[in-house]
Every structure is written in structure tokens, then in C-alpha cells.
Design a protein around this motif. Structure first.
Motif, PDB file in Angstrom:
ATOM      1  N   HIS A   1       0.834  -1.192   0.000  1.00 40.22           N
ATOM      2  CA  HIS A   1       0.000   0.000   0.000  1.00 40.22           C
ATOM      3  C   HIS A   1       0.872   1.247   0.000  1.00 40.22           C
ATOM      4  N   PHE A   2       0.346   2.309  -0.580  1.00 38.78           N
ATOM      5  CA  PHE A   2       0.988   3.616  -0.546  1.00 38.78           C
ATOM      6  C   PHE A   2      -0.096   4.642  -0.273  1.00 38.78           C
ATOM      7  N   SER A   3       0.311   5.832   0.023  1.00 37.25           N
ATOM      8  CA  SER A   3      -0.663   6.916   0.153  1.00 37.25           C
ATOM      9  C   SER A   3      -0.071   8.170  -0.475  1.00 37.25           C
ATOM     10  N   PRO A   4      -0.901   8.905  -1.202  1.00 36.94           N
ATOM     11  CA  PRO A   4      -0.414  10.136  -1.820  1.00 36.94           C
ATOM     12  C   PRO A   4      -0.141  11.203  -0.757  1.00 36.94           C
ATOM     13  N   PRO A   5       0.587  12.238  -1.121  1.00 36.74           N
ATOM     14  CA  PRO A   5       0.875  13.302  -0.155  1.00 36.74           C
ATOM     15  C   PRO A   5      -0.412  13.878   0.446  1.00 36.74           C
ATOM     16  N   SER A   6      -0.325  14.245   1.702  1.00 33.97           N
ATOM     17  CA  SER A   6      -1.465  14.838   2.402  1.00 33.97           C
ATOM     18  C   SER A   6      -0.943  15.832   3.435  1.00 33.97           C
TER      19      SER A   6
ATOM     20  N   MET B   1      11.196  -5.565  -6.111  1.00 36.55           N
ATOM     21  CA  MET B   1      10.142  -4.740  -6.706  1.00 36.55           C
ATOM     22  C   MET B   1       8.862  -4.864  -5.898  1.00 36.55           C
ATOM     23  N   LYS B   2       8.096  -3.778  -5.896  1.00 37.36           N
ATOM     24  CA  LYS B   2       6.777  -3.786  -5.260  1.00 37.36           C
ATOM     25  C   LYS B   2       5.760  -3.205  -6.229  1.00 37.36           C
ATOM     26  N   PHE B   3       4.569  -3.809  -6.229  1.00 36.70           N
ATOM     27  CA  PHE B   3       3.444  -3.232  -6.936  1.00 36.70           C
ATOM     28  C   PHE B   3       2.671  -2.390  -5.938  1.00 36.70           C
ATOM     29  N   LEU B   4       2.603  -1.097  -6.191  1.00 35.16           N
ATOM     30  CA  LEU B   4       1.903  -0.182  -5.295  1.00 35.16           C
ATOM     31  C   LEU B   4       0.398  -0.300  -5.496  1.00 35.16           C
ATOM     32  N   SER B   5      -0.332  -0.186  -4.410  1.00 35.04           N
ATOM     33  CA  SER B   5      -1.781  -0.316  -4.435  1.00 35.04           C
ATOM     34  C   SER B   5      -2.380   0.609  -3.390  1.00 35.04           C
ATOM     35  N   ASN B   6      -3.405   1.333  -3.769  1.00 33.86           N
ATOM     36  CA  ASN B   6      -4.150   2.200  -2.866  1.00 33.86           C
ATOM     37  C   ASN B   6      -5.565   2.261  -3.410  1.00 33.86           C
TER      38      ASN B   6
ATOM     39  N   GLY C   1       5.841  -0.926  -9.518  1.00 37.43           N
ATOM     40  CA  GLY C   1       4.767  -1.045 -10.484  1.00 37.43           C
ATOM     41  C   GLY C   1       3.527  -0.461  -9.826  1.00 37.43           C
ATOM     42  N   LEU C   2       2.416  -0.410 -10.534  1.00 39.59           N
ATOM     43  CA  LEU C   2       1.193   0.157  -9.964  1.00 39.59           C
ATOM     44  C   LEU C   2      -0.020  -0.672 -10.342  1.00 39.59           C
TER      45      LEU C   2
END
Length: 132
Positions: A4-9, A50-55, A82-83
């Protein structure tokens, strides 16, 4: 590996999300800030290539900027990220639109398995014969 990732906030947005997560019984000790560089450092220490990012935000207005941020991160670090682009689950036309918008940019799709109090595997969705 998927992560998981999160965009800037803003700090206020992170604080608000953290409190709502705590109310939902997530035991996060403090508001979370995702940073690509910190993730890369962790990956290096753990031998992860490698990681596949997911949010998966639940609303389209939150989902599109998240997908865009993830795509930018993937572009900035193509050998490491990756995404899996998020698609909304509340509106089929919006979902198709977002799939088309992100087509050719991402490695795959992600959807939330829970929306409006219903899991995708719920029996009430059994009328979707032929999709399995």
C-alpha cells in the motif's frame, strides 16, 4: 510483492485519517506518511527487488489523484515500483472510465472488496452469474 501507498497529504488530513482508523480498530501508533525513498530503503534492507503499489480510495475524486501519484512514483522509479491502479466499485461507468484513463500506464487494477457495507463475495451479489 504488493504494498500500500498513500499520496501526499497535509498533517491535518493525516491526523483525521489516523483517528478514523483508530476508531475502526486499526492499531496504528501515529499518523502515517508514505515516502518512496523510505520504502526503497526498506526494500533494499529486506532484499525486495520490486513492489506493486496499491491504494484503493472509495470515491472517484480521491481515487484519481491517488492513481496519478502512484503512476508518477512508478515512472520515477521504474525498476522498483509497479502500480495496480484503483477502480471505483460504486459506478460501473466510472470504473470503466478510470480503467480507460489509466490504460497503458499501469500494470494492473485493484478494487476494494467492501463498499456500502457489502463485500464483493456477498450472496446478494449472486446475480452476477457468468462473471466468475
Amino acid at each position: 510483492m504488493r504494498a500500500h501507498f498513500s499520496p501526499p497529504s497535509t498533517p491535518a488530513e493525516r491526523e483525521e485519517k489516523w483517528h478514523s482508523m483508530r476508531e475502526a480498530h486499526f492499531l496504528a501508533p501515529s499518523p502515517y506518511v508514505w515516502k518512496a525513498e523510505e520504502t526503497l530503503s526498506y526494500m533494499d534492507r529486506q532484499g525486495i527487488a520490486m513492489k506493486f503499489l496499491s491504494n484503493v480510495p472509495v470515491t472517484l475524486p480521491a481515487l484519481q489523484p491517488s492513481n496519478d501519484y502512484g503512476a508518477g512514483t512508478m515512472t520515477g522509479y521504474p525498476a522498483w515500483f509497479g502500480l495496480l491502479a484503483a477502480s471505483p466499485t460504486d459506478d460501473a461507468k466510472k470504473a470503466i472510465g478510470e480503467v480507460e484513463r489509466m490504460s497503458g500506464v499501469t500494470d494492473g487494477r485493484a478494487v476494494t472488496s467492501y463498499f456500502n457495507g457489502v463485500y464483493l463475495g456477498d450472496e446478494m451479489l449472486g446475480g452476477l452469474d457468468g462473471l466468475g
